[in-house]
Design a protein around this motif. Structure first.
Motif, PDB file in Angstrom:
ATOM      1  N   GLY A  11       0.842  -1.207   0.000  1.00 17.69           N
ATOM      2  CA  GLY A  11       0.000   0.000   0.000  1.00 17.69           C
ATOM      3  C   GLY A  11       0.869   1.247   0.000  1.00 17.69           C
ATOM      4  N   ALA A  12       1.961   1.189  -0.788  1.00 18.70           N
ATOM      5  CA  ALA A  12       2.977   2.253  -0.763  1.00 18.70           C
ATOM      6  C   ALA A  12       2.445   3.592  -1.262  1.00 18.70           C
ATOM      7  N   THR A  13       1.448   3.573  -2.140  1.00 13.42           N
ATOM      8  CA  THR A  13       0.965   4.815  -2.743  1.00 13.42           C
ATOM      9  C   THR A  13      -0.134   5.493  -1.917  1.00 13.42           C
ATOM     10  N   GLY A  14      -0.522   4.895  -0.802  1.00 16.59           N
ATOM     11  CA  GLY A  14      -1.594   5.458   0.016  1.00 16.59           C
ATOM     12  C   GLY A  14      -1.066   6.465   1.026  1.00 16.59           C
ATOM     13  N   SER A  15      -1.969   6.904   1.875  1.00 16.99           N
ATOM     14  CA  SER A  15      -1.634   7.923   2.871  1.00 16.99           C
ATOM     15  C   SER A  15      -0.605   7.387   3.891  1.00 16.99           C
ATOM     16  N   VAL A  16      -0.841   6.187   4.423  1.00 14.66           N
ATOM     17  CA  VAL A  16       0.120   5.605   5.380  1.00 14.66           C
ATOM     18  C   VAL A  16       1.416   5.229   4.653  1.00 14.66           C
ATOM     19  N   LEU A  37       7.541  -2.780  -2.952  1.00 13.89           N
ATOM     20  CA  LEU A  37       6.476  -1.776  -2.815  1.00 13.89           C
ATOM     21  C   LEU A  37       5.284  -2.263  -3.631  1.00 13.89           C
ATOM     22  N   THR A  38       4.066  -1.956  -3.148  1.00 17.14           N
ATOM     23  CA  THR A  38       2.876  -2.383  -3.892  1.00 17.14           C
ATOM     24  C   THR A  38       1.836  -1.266  -3.959  1.00 17.14           C
ATOM     25  N   ALA A  39       0.950  -1.382  -4.966  1.00 19.70           N
ATOM     26  CA  ALA A  39      -0.200  -0.476  -5.103  1.00 19.70           C
ATOM     27  C   ALA A  39      -1.299  -1.243  -5.816  1.00 19.70           C
ATOM     28  N   MET A 205      -6.139  11.622   5.543  1.00 26.07           N
ATOM     29  CA  MET A 205      -6.094  10.164   5.376  1.00 26.07           C
ATOM     30  C   MET A 205      -6.721   9.758   4.049  1.00 26.07           C
ATOM     31  N   GLY A 206      -6.641   8.467   3.722  1.00 23.03           N
ATOM     32  CA  GLY A 206      -7.278   7.944   2.513  1.00 23.03           C
ATOM     33  C   GLY A 206      -8.802   8.076   2.592  1.00 23.03           C
ATOM     34  N   ALA A 207      -9.455   7.903   1.432  1.00 29.41           N
ATOM     35  CA  ALA A 207     -10.898   8.159   1.352  1.00 29.41           C
ATOM     36  C   ALA A 207     -11.709   7.229   2.247  1.00 29.41           C
ATOM     37  N   LYS A 208     -11.379   5.927   2.243  1.00 36.25           N
ATOM     38  CA  LYS A 208     -12.226   4.976   2.981  1.00 36.25           C
ATOM     39  C   LYS A 208     -12.197   5.264   4.487  1.00 36.25           C
ATOM     40  N   ASP A 266      -0.167  13.472  13.495  1.00 32.38           N
ATOM     41  CA  ASP A 266       0.664  13.248  12.309  1.00 32.38           C
ATOM     42  C   ASP A 266       1.062  11.769  12.353  1.00 32.38           C
ATOM     43  N   MET A 267       0.658  11.000  11.341  1.00 32.75           N
ATOM     44  CA  MET A 267       0.898   9.556  11.352  1.00 32.75           C
ATOM     45  C   MET A 267       2.383   9.202  11.373  1.00 32.75           C
ATOM     46  N   ARG A 268       3.244  10.184  11.065  1.00 40.24           N
ATOM     47  CA  ARG A 268       4.669   9.841  11.076  1.00 40.24           C
ATOM     48  C   ARG A 268       5.168   9.534  12.491  1.00 40.24           C
TER      49      ARG A 268
HETATM   50  P1  NDP Z   1      -5.257   4.818   1.048  1.00 43.51           P
HETATM   51  O1  NDP Z   1      -6.545   4.659   0.343  1.00 43.51           O
HETATM   52  O2  NDP Z   1      -4.635   6.169   1.104  1.00 43.51           O
HETATM   53  O3  NDP Z   1      -4.171   3.807   0.423  1.00 43.51           O
HETATM   54  C1  NDP Z   1      -4.465   2.461   0.257  1.00 43.51           C
HETATM   55  C2  NDP Z   1      -3.306   1.741  -0.376  1.00 43.51           C
HETATM   56  O4  NDP Z   1      -3.699   0.389  -0.652  1.00 43.51           O
HETATM   57  C3  NDP Z   1      -2.876   2.326  -1.725  1.00 43.51           C
HETATM   58  O5  NDP Z   1      -1.511   2.063  -1.931  1.00 43.51           O
HETATM   59  C4  NDP Z   1      -3.730   1.530  -2.704  1.00 43.51           C
HETATM   60  O6  NDP Z   1      -3.186   1.531  -4.032  1.00 43.51           O
HETATM   61  C5  NDP Z   1      -3.645   0.151  -2.081  1.00 43.51           C
HETATM   62  N1  NDP Z   1      -4.787  -0.684  -2.408  1.00 43.51           N
HETATM   63  C6  NDP Z   1      -6.099  -0.343  -2.424  1.00 43.51           C
HETATM   64  N2  NDP Z   1      -6.857  -1.393  -2.759  1.00 43.51           N
HETATM   65  C7  NDP Z   1      -6.015  -2.429  -2.970  1.00 43.51           C
HETATM   66  C8  NDP Z   1      -6.197  -3.772  -3.369  1.00 43.51           C
HETATM   67  N3  NDP Z   1      -7.414  -4.263  -3.634  1.00 43.51           N
HETATM   68  N4  NDP Z   1      -5.113  -4.569  -3.470  1.00 43.51           N
HETATM   69  C9  NDP Z   1      -3.879  -4.080  -3.223  1.00 43.51           C
HETATM   70  N5  NDP Z   1      -3.638  -2.801  -2.861  1.00 43.51           N
HETATM   71  C10 NDP Z   1      -4.699  -1.990  -2.731  1.00 43.51           C
HETATM   72  O7  NDP Z   1      -5.475   4.245   2.518  1.00 43.51           O
HETATM   73  P2  NDP Z   1      -4.786   4.721   3.882  1.00 43.51           P
HETATM   74  O8  NDP Z   1      -3.313   4.809   3.711  1.00 43.51           O
HETATM   75  O9  NDP Z   1      -5.530   5.876   4.422  1.00 43.51           O
HETATM   76  O10 NDP Z   1      -5.145   3.495   4.836  1.00 43.51           O
HETATM   77  C11 NDP Z   1      -4.522   2.235   4.698  1.00 43.51           C
HETATM   78  C12 NDP Z   1      -4.896   1.370   5.897  1.00 43.51           C
HETATM   79  O11 NDP Z   1      -4.354   1.980   7.072  1.00 43.51           O
HETATM   80  C13 NDP Z   1      -6.414   1.272   6.133  1.00 43.51           C
HETATM   81  O12 NDP Z   1      -6.721   0.008   6.626  1.00 43.51           O
HETATM   82  C14 NDP Z   1      -6.680   2.324   7.190  1.00 43.51           C
HETATM   83  O13 NDP Z   1      -7.801   2.027   7.984  1.00 43.51           O
HETATM   84  C15 NDP Z   1      -5.385   2.257   8.014  1.00 43.51           C
HETATM   85  N6  NDP Z   1      -5.061   3.488   8.712  1.00 43.51           N
HETATM   86  C16 NDP Z   1      -4.869   4.641   7.998  1.00 43.51           C
HETATM   87  C17 NDP Z   1      -4.556   5.823   8.641  1.00 43.51           C
HETATM   88  C18 NDP Z   1      -4.294   7.092   7.896  1.00 43.51           C
HETATM   89  O14 NDP Z   1      -3.901   8.089   8.501  1.00 43.51           O
HETATM   90  N7  NDP Z   1      -4.480   7.139   6.592  1.00 43.51           N
HETATM   91  C19 NDP Z   1      -4.465   5.872  10.125  1.00 43.51           C
HETATM   92  C20 NDP Z   1      -4.643   4.587  10.738  1.00 43.51           C
HETATM   93  C21 NDP Z   1      -4.935   3.444  10.060  1.00 43.51           C
HETATM   94  P3  NDP Z   1      -3.627   2.691  -5.102  1.00 43.51           P
HETATM   95  O15 NDP Z   1      -3.031   3.968  -4.599  1.00 43.51           O
HETATM   96  O16 NDP Z   1      -3.034   2.251  -6.375  1.00 43.51           O
HETATM   97  O17 NDP Z   1      -5.131   2.705  -5.087  1.00 43.51           O
END
Ligand code: NDP
Length: 397
Positions: A11-16, A37-39, A205-208, A266-268
């Motif tokens: 989940g490298a491309t996400g918020s965390v 790294l994965t996305a 944070m991410g949308a979900k 700040d998640m860092r």
């Molecule tokens: P994001 O939506 O920002 O990022 C999600 C990541 O997962 C992206 O890299 C995305 O790739 C990847 N991804 C999504 N769907 C799939 C799939 N089906 N298979 C493989 N990879 C996938 O989420 P967050 O970073 O906000 O959150 C990640 C997790 O951490 C969640 O469970 C959340 O509850 C938890 N969390 C998050 C916090 C935060 O501050 N954001 C705080 C505490 C917990 P792509 O970018 O290509 O879509």
């Protein structure tokens, strides 16, 4: 000089993921060696990160994105894979520390693969514990994996939880910001749109998870996560609304002491704690100045306006298939809200209805004894929830 520490980020491309790689980038040369790294679909960002961090392996979950990823990484000596199998392979590449930051139950198989390496797993992907709690914890114990909680509240508790003296712990408290609708009445919440719900007051944070924070389902999922991580019954996991998001978690001891962890939102900070654990490292976060903060407010959660928290508590009390159904139905409902197919209050109504229907559903597995059951329950709950999304708003709301 010690060997570089091998790290991977699922989940490298996400918020965390971004917050994690920001810390890695700031570390002196040679401290970390980025393995994988994965996305899911974000090819360009994944390629940029892979090149920047000299990753050795990248995986994109959506197979249709593989050609674009190959093109973006042409000329670089980086192995490429795609599909869920590719993401699992990334998680299996030997690493000393793996960040599990995929969103949703889609992260369960890759996170399990990472956990089975038996090393340090920085755990953000809370949905894994919600949908497969007992099995997941058994697996962690069997592989002697060190689970390091990343969620800010759980990381806070982890920092002040004396596991050597468990008998002296009465309860823990998770704080909740209350989300963007903390002060909204139900009529106003009824017409809340996507942008309103995504506008989190304190965390970026991410949308979900942002939508989950707006319904307070996020806190419900966190209660379930905390029960598993700290081996506590649901009634020992308290929730208090704290709009400033400065106190992240507290442990209540038998002598009346309450130990809390504080910090700027700040998640860092929690990620740095898991990265350096059992030591500490510097993190580039705003230093907390309580004189600037001025005041810290606390209030009980309003379960009438935010029934998701109650649903999650009931699900963990009920056990069995309920938490898995809750999680799957919530993922479907949140996605439908983000697609503007249902209204804000319909999200929790859909989860509630899906739980009711699951209880009497002939096609729903009744037992949860193995991971295959988890996947079957998850699939069936999604079918039930999708069926409800087609219902008129009045029926859901
Ligand atoms: P994001 O939506 O920002 O990022 C999600 C990541 O997962 C992206 O890299 C995305 O790739 C990847 N991804 C999504 N769907 C799939 C799939 N089906 N298979 C493989 N990879 C996938 O989420 P967050 O970073 O906000 O959150 C990640 C997790 O951490 C969640 O469970 C959340 O509850 C938890 N969390 C998050 C916090 C935060 O501050 N954001 C705080 C505490 C917990 P792509 O970018 O290509 O879509």
């Amino acid at each position: 000089m010690s060997m570089p520490r091998r790290i991977s980020v699922l989940g490298a491309t996400g918020s965390v993921g971004a917050a994690t790689l920001d810390l890695i980038e700031r570390a002196p040369e040679g401290v970390y060696d980025v393995v994988a790294l994965t996305a899911r679909t974000n090819v360009l960002e994944l390629a940029r990160l892979a090149i920047k961090h000299r990753a050795r392996f990248v995986a994109i979950a959506d197979e249709a994105c593989e050609p674009a990823l190959r093109e973006a990484l042409a000329g670089h000596d980086i192995e490429i894979a795609s599909g869920e199998g590719g993401v699992i392979e990334a998680a299996q590449r030997p690493a000393d520390w793996i960040m599990a930051a995929i969103v949703g139950a889609a992260g369960l198989r890759p996170t399990l693969a990472a956990l089975r390496q038996g090393r340090a797993l920085a755990f953000a992907n809370k949905e894994c514990l919600v949908c497969a709690g007992a099995l997941f914890m058994q697996e962690a114990a069997a592989h002697r994996t060190r689970l390091l909680p990343v969620d800010s509240e759980h990381n806070a508790i982890f920092q002040v939880f004396n596991s050597e003296d468990r008998g002296a712990i009465d309860a823990i408290t998770l704080t909740a910001s209350g989300g963007p609708f903390r002060t909204w009445d139900k009529i106003r919440m009824q017409s809340a749109g996507r942008a309103d719900a995504l506008a989190h007051p304190t965390w970026d944070m991410g949308a979900k998870i942002s939508i989950d924070s707006a319904t307070m389902m996020n806190k419900g999922l966190e209660v379930i996560e905390a029960c598993w991580l700290f081996d506590l019954p649901e009634d020992q996991v308290r929730v208090v609304v704290h709009p400033q998001s400065i106190v992240h978690g507290m442990v209540h001891y038998a002598d009346g002491s309450v130990l809390a962890q504080m910090g700027s939102p700040d998640m860092r900070t929690p990620i740095a704690h898991t990265l350096a654990w059992p030591e500490r490292m510097a993190a580039p976060v705003e230093r907390l100045d309580l004189t600037q903060a001025g005041r810290l407010d606390f209030e009980p959660p309003d379960l009438e306006r935010f029934p998701a928290l109650r649903l999650a508590r009931e699900a963990v009390q009920a056990g069995g298939i309920a938490p898995t159904v809750l999680n799957a139905a919530n993922e479907v409902a949140v996605a439908a809200f983000l697609d503007e197919q249902i209204g804000f209050l319909d999200i929790t109504a859909c989860v509630s209805e899906a739980l009711d229907r699951a209880a009497g559903d002939e096609d729903m597995p009744s037992q949860l004894g193995a991971f295959d059951d988890v996947f079957a329950i998850d699939r069936r709950a999604r079918v039930l929830a999708r069926g409800l999304i087609g219902a008129p708003a009045g029926q859901n709301g």
